[in-house]
Design an enzyme around this catalytic site. Structure first.
Site, PDB file in Angstrom:
ATOM      1  CD  GLN A  80      23.653  10.569  33.193  1.00  0.00           C
ATOM      2  OE1 GLN A  80      23.619   9.479  33.443  1.00  0.00           O
ATOM      3  NE2 GLN A  80      23.244  12.170  32.438  1.00  0.00           N
ATOM      4  NE  ARG A 130      24.259   7.129  33.064  1.00  0.00           N
ATOM      5  CZ  ARG A 130      24.213   6.826  31.915  1.00  0.00           C
ATOM      6  NH1 ARG A 130      24.778   5.953  31.849  1.00  0.00           N
ATOM      7  NH2 ARG A 130      23.817   7.415  30.957  1.00  0.00           N
ATOM      8  N   GLY A 190      27.384   2.188  23.562  1.00  0.00           N
ATOM      9  CA  GLY A 190      26.864   2.206  22.274  1.00  0.00           C
ATOM     10  C   GLY A 190      26.280   1.776  21.278  1.00  0.00           C
ATOM     11  CD  GLU A 192      21.277   3.961  20.933  1.00  0.00           C
ATOM     12  OE1 GLU A 192      21.752   3.801  21.908  1.00  0.00           O
ATOM     13  OE2 GLU A 192      19.928   3.244  21.243  1.00  0.00           O
ATOM     14  CD1 TRP A 242      23.314   1.588  28.651  1.00  0.00           C
ATOM     15  CD2 TRP A 242      22.727   3.177  29.634  1.00  0.00           C
ATOM     16  NE1 TRP A 242      21.598   1.764  28.450  1.00  0.00           N
ATOM     17  CE2 TRP A 242      21.898   2.694  28.528  1.00  0.00           C
ATOM     18  CE3 TRP A 242      21.907   4.003  30.306  1.00  0.00           C
ATOM     19  CZ2 TRP A 242      20.339   2.838  28.813  1.00  0.00           C
ATOM     20  CZ3 TRP A 242      21.003   5.281  30.360  1.00  0.00           C
ATOM     21  CH2 TRP A 242      20.153   4.275  29.705  1.00  0.00           C
ATOM     22  CG  ASP A 303      15.841   3.630  22.455  1.00  0.00           C
ATOM     23  OD1 ASP A 303      17.016   2.149  22.879  1.00  0.00           O
ATOM     24  OD2 ASP A 303      16.480   4.134  22.617  1.00  0.00           O
ATOM     25  CG  ASP A 305      18.739   0.643  26.095  1.00  0.00           C
ATOM     26  OD1 ASP A 305      19.928   0.464  25.848  1.00  0.00           O
ATOM     27  OD2 ASP A 305      18.055   1.301  25.820  1.00  0.00           O
ATOM     28  NE  ARG A 331      14.291   3.032  27.956  1.00  0.00           N
ATOM     29  CZ  ARG A 331      15.830   3.420  27.044  1.00  0.00           C
ATOM     30  NH1 ARG A 331      16.713   3.265  27.543  1.00  0.00           N
ATOM     31  NH2 ARG A 331      15.929   4.023  26.050  1.00  0.00           N
ATOM     32  CG  ASN A 390      16.021   5.052  31.021  1.00  0.00           C
ATOM     33  OD1 ASN A 390      17.198   4.062  30.793  1.00  0.00           O
ATOM     34  ND2 ASN A 390      15.196   5.497  30.414  1.00  0.00           N
TER      35      ASN A 390
END
Lengths: 536, 271
Positions: A80, A130, A190, A192, A242, A303, A305, A331, A390
């Site tokens: 990625q 990434r 993190g 989640e 992220w 969700d 982000d 998003r 995204n």
């Protein structure tokens, strides 16, 4: 004695000559792709343009691109990362905390470094990475178990190892670091798992922390009143980072998009706007103090982000006036153009089909359409949790003034249920399903930031997570969700070339660089890097 | 962050399930069911945890109410499945299907099982409903040209060797009466029109921007480069004809489903 002294002096001079000057300076990073043979930062330049000045590959000859070499990691897990290119050598990170130095001419490995992956890792989405950052003769790398490492660029040897947070609580670090002056800046993922996200700067020489900015405001802090008072909701409030941010040297500000609040779908215990989740934050690069913020999705429950790349541009003509802006394809399905100095919205329009907001108010707040809250029995909303776009990088071509983004046309049925927080346990309090009658698909879209209107699109048969690269010769490179990497004419969107890679590009886009007078187009996909060039 | 849809949705679901499973907490991971009674069975807290685990890891394919979506209807599958087998399926996945293996600790799988055993299931009757023999004749007359059972029959439609274990009666009725309501990936109807006007109709096996792969009505597999053909026509109607009551009486439908529920897998082991 005098002879011995002379020997020492001579040896020192020889050693100094062998070591040479730092490979990469702060000025090099500031210059971005001024030397287009290199690619020194995640997005190519600090503004996040992913736009190369190289012109050897053109719309006229791109159809002749031919694979030159392939590098295989030999293990499962997808790339990625965007490879860094320094004078003919690639520096790239991959799955499971691996990093490599590779000969950019031949694809041959020079060194490999692997940081151990704990067995009891708590991550939502795999041991991904990434990308790397560079300064001097150091390579900086985040790890999935929340460490920041400095490696010797020449050998891959570990120079220092800074623990960022406790991975057992769900903290992880997946984005490429961002080096600004004498600091290396990282973000924490993190959400989640109910983490409290942060952005942190470390001294490039020692690895010691210099500042930390929490993406979830605490009691008594500005924004702290957007969380329930007298509870510990903010301690588990998410706000992951992220994807790598961008930097405006003139204002000395770093820009980062922040992740969703925790838990993702059930929100009764986090009433309020939940700052600074789902936001763009502009931080002083020396102190980490927030200068301004812009929240895209207050009190998010889908969700969504806002961890997309904030793309900076100067001289964007708005109502006849040149403006310094930050562009953000979010998003949540809206494309935003924001004044980079004041943090005030210029305009925002949907760039995909969305059903949750009537519009974005002049103040930047979404005007909600009722009936889009997730429920026990499910609520259909567009876009799906993957969003209108995204983590895949967009690109901006300052010569055409167009913004290019991989768009996702999707919908989902969102469910929610109450779930108590438990340390280190995944904590989403909901889920989604794709409606059976829903045809999801992706598209490459060109947007004019002056109006936020679409100029053209090229539709894919499925959704894509590929980033976008543009070049000064008038090319756009992108990928679909079926494994094709493609080249398009940037003014019209006409498809000019494609190659089936076998695995779709994910997160990153192709990179381009020059070695021995030859322009390469390099694509990470699956566990392989494939380099293309024109026949000699 | 998380579960970002990347490939076609099914692949994503599988990979995300694997990823989530790999990210489990510490604990023992056995290949087979740990000995002794499941300590979580009937425990309210465990069942609740199991429900959460189910909704994360299983609900996308098997539906939140477990009645099947892209994956089998668990309310139909579970009654005939002992704990040993259930543990094995969850741990090892099902080869040749989208059902992934799990690397979660035993304790999580046992909580998941405690939840599944708490579901209201529809046990298959000891004696199948309807006239099975007549159902078999109906199947032979109407279905075998496209559907395969135990290595015999056509391949244009899905293999039905295990359909009795994978689908509830309700799902079977829906799929026979109104097959176009949802056509699974790999069986959508497509017609390729070649440059000389020839029309090739069949099931779309795969597709991207530049090509499409088809099994035609004679079961010939063929890929086509889109720029080399005149047109690709997509049809929302399933290749499978609908069987409304005028065409298949309720009584015949009952017999046919009676036969289908007896199809619970064939032993393909070579002795």
């Amino acid at each position: 004695m005098r002879r011995a002294l002379l020997l020492i002096v001579l040896c020192s001079i020889t050693l100094a000559a062998q070591q040479g000057p730092p490979v990469i300076t702060s000025q090099d990073l500031m210059d971005g792709l001024k030397d287009p043979t290199r690619w020194l930062t995640y997005s190519g330049n600090y503004f996040g343009h992913r736009h190369s000045p190289l012109t050897q590959i053109t719309p006229e000859n791109v159809s002749k691109l031919t694979a030159q070499w392939t590098f295989q990691t030999g293990s499962l897990g997808s790339f990625q990362a965007t490879p860094i290119v320094v004078d003919g050598i690639l520096y790239v990170s991959g799955f499971n905390n691996n990093a490599w130095a590779i000969d950019a001419r031949s694809g041959r490995q020079i060194w490999r470094y692997r940081h151990n992956v704990p067995d009891d890792l708590h991550v939502c989405c795999g041991a991904v990475n990434r990308g790397l950052a560079v300064l001097g003769d150091k390579v900086f790398m985040n790890t999935i178990d929340a460490h920041l490492l400095a490696l010797d660029m020449k050998t891959g040897a570990l120079l220092w190892d800074a623990k960022l947070a406790d991975y057992k609580m769900g903290y992880s670090a997946t984005a490429a670091p961002l080096v600004v002056k004498d600091k290396v800046i990282i973000g924490m993922a993190g959400a989640e798992f109910g983490i409290r996200g942060f952005i942190q700067a470390h001294d490039v020489e020692t690895g010691k922390p210099a500042w930390r900015f929490y993406t979830v405001a605490g009691p008594g802090e500005p924004g702290g009143n957007t969380w329930p008072q007298g509870t510990d909701a903010y301690l588990h409030g998410g706000g992951s980072i992220w994807v790598t941010g961008t930097y405006d040297a003139e204002q000395n500000l770093v820009f980062y998009g922040t992740g969703n609040p925790g838990p993702d779908y059930f929100s009764a215990n986090r009433e309020g706007d939940n700052l600074y989740t789902c936001s763009l934050v502009a931080l002083d690069a020396d102190t980490g103090k927030v200068k301004w913020h812009f929240q895209f999705t207050p009190h998010d429950v889908h969700d969504w982000d806002s961890t997309q790349v904030p793309v900076l541009a100067d001289n964007v003509m708005i109502n006849g006036q040149p403006r310094k802006v930050v562009m953000f394809a979010n998003r949540n399905g809206f494309f935003y153009v924001i004044d980079r100095v004041t943090g005030k919205l210029i305009h925002a329009k949907p760039f995909v089909t969305q059903t949750w907001a009537k519009e974005i108010s002049p103040e930047g707040r979404p005007i909600m359409i009722p009936g889009n809250q997730p429920t026990e029995t499910g609520t259909r909303t567009c876009p799906d949790l993957g969003g209108g776009t995204n983590f895949m990088s967009p690109s901006y071509d300052p010569t055409t003034g167009l913004f290019f983004v991989t768009a996702r046309e999707t919908c989902a049925v969102y469910f929610t249920w109450e779930q108590p927080y438990q340390p280190g346990v995944q904590w989403e309090s909901g889920g989604t399903q794709r409606p059976r009658d829903q045809r999801n698909f992706g598209a490459l879209r060109a947007i004019d930031p002056k109006t936020a209107e679409r100029k053209w699109e090229f539709q894919y048969t499925s959704v894509s997570s590929s980033g976008v690269l543009t070049t000064a010769s008038g090319l756009v490179f992108a990928g679909d969700g079926d494994g094709n990497v493609m080249a398009f004419e940037s003014r019209t969107g006409k498809n000019l070339w494609h190659y089936q890679l076998g695995v779709a590009i994910r997160s990153t886009a192709g990179t381009t660089y020059m070695v021995d007078g030859r322009q390469y187009f390099l694509v990470p996909s699956g566990s392989a890097l494939t380099a293309f060039a024109l026949p000699q | 962050m998380k579960r970002i849809v990347l490939f076609p949705a099914l692949l994503f679901l599988v990979s995300s399930a694997i990823v989530i499973a790999q990210g489990g907490a510490q604990g023992v991971r056995s290949d087979t069911l740990p000995p002794g009674k499941n300590p979580h069975l009937g425990n309210k807290e465990s069942v609740r945890n199991g429900m959460t685990l189910y909704r994360w890891r299983c609900g996308e394919c098997h539906a939140l109410d477990a009645t099947g979506y892209r994956g089998p209807d668990l309310t139909a599958v579970l009654p005939g499945m002992p704990d040993e087998r259930l543990f094995q399926v969850v741990r090892q996945g099902v080869p040749g299907t989208e059902m992934p293996a799990s690397n979660s600790p035993d304790d999580e799988l046992l909580q998941l099982m405690a939840y599944l055993r708490n579901l209201s299931t529809v046990a298959p009757p000891d004696t199948p409903i309807g006239n099975v023999e007549h159902g078999k004749q109906l199947f032979a007359a109407n279905c075998t040209s496209c559907h395969r059972v135990a290595g015999k029959g056509g391949r244009l439609g899905p293999d039905l060797t295990r359909v009795g274990a994978a689908r509830s009666r309700t799902a079977l009725v829906r799929e026979i009466r109104t097959p176009s309501d949802w056509v699974p990936p790999g069986y959508e109807t497509v017609t390729v029109v070649t440059k000389d006007g020839q029309k090739i109709r069949g099931a779309k096996k795969s597709e991207d921007v530049f090509s499409v792969q088809v099994m035609d009505m004679r079961e010939r597999l063929q890929g086509y480069i889109k720029s080399n053909v005149q047109e690709v026509i997509y049809d929302k109607a399933s290749l499978m004809p609908a069987y409304p009551a005028q065409r298949l009486s309720d009584s015949d439908l009952n017999d046919l489903i009676g036969y289908l529920t007896t199809l619970r897998g064939a032993d393909v082991t070579v002795q």
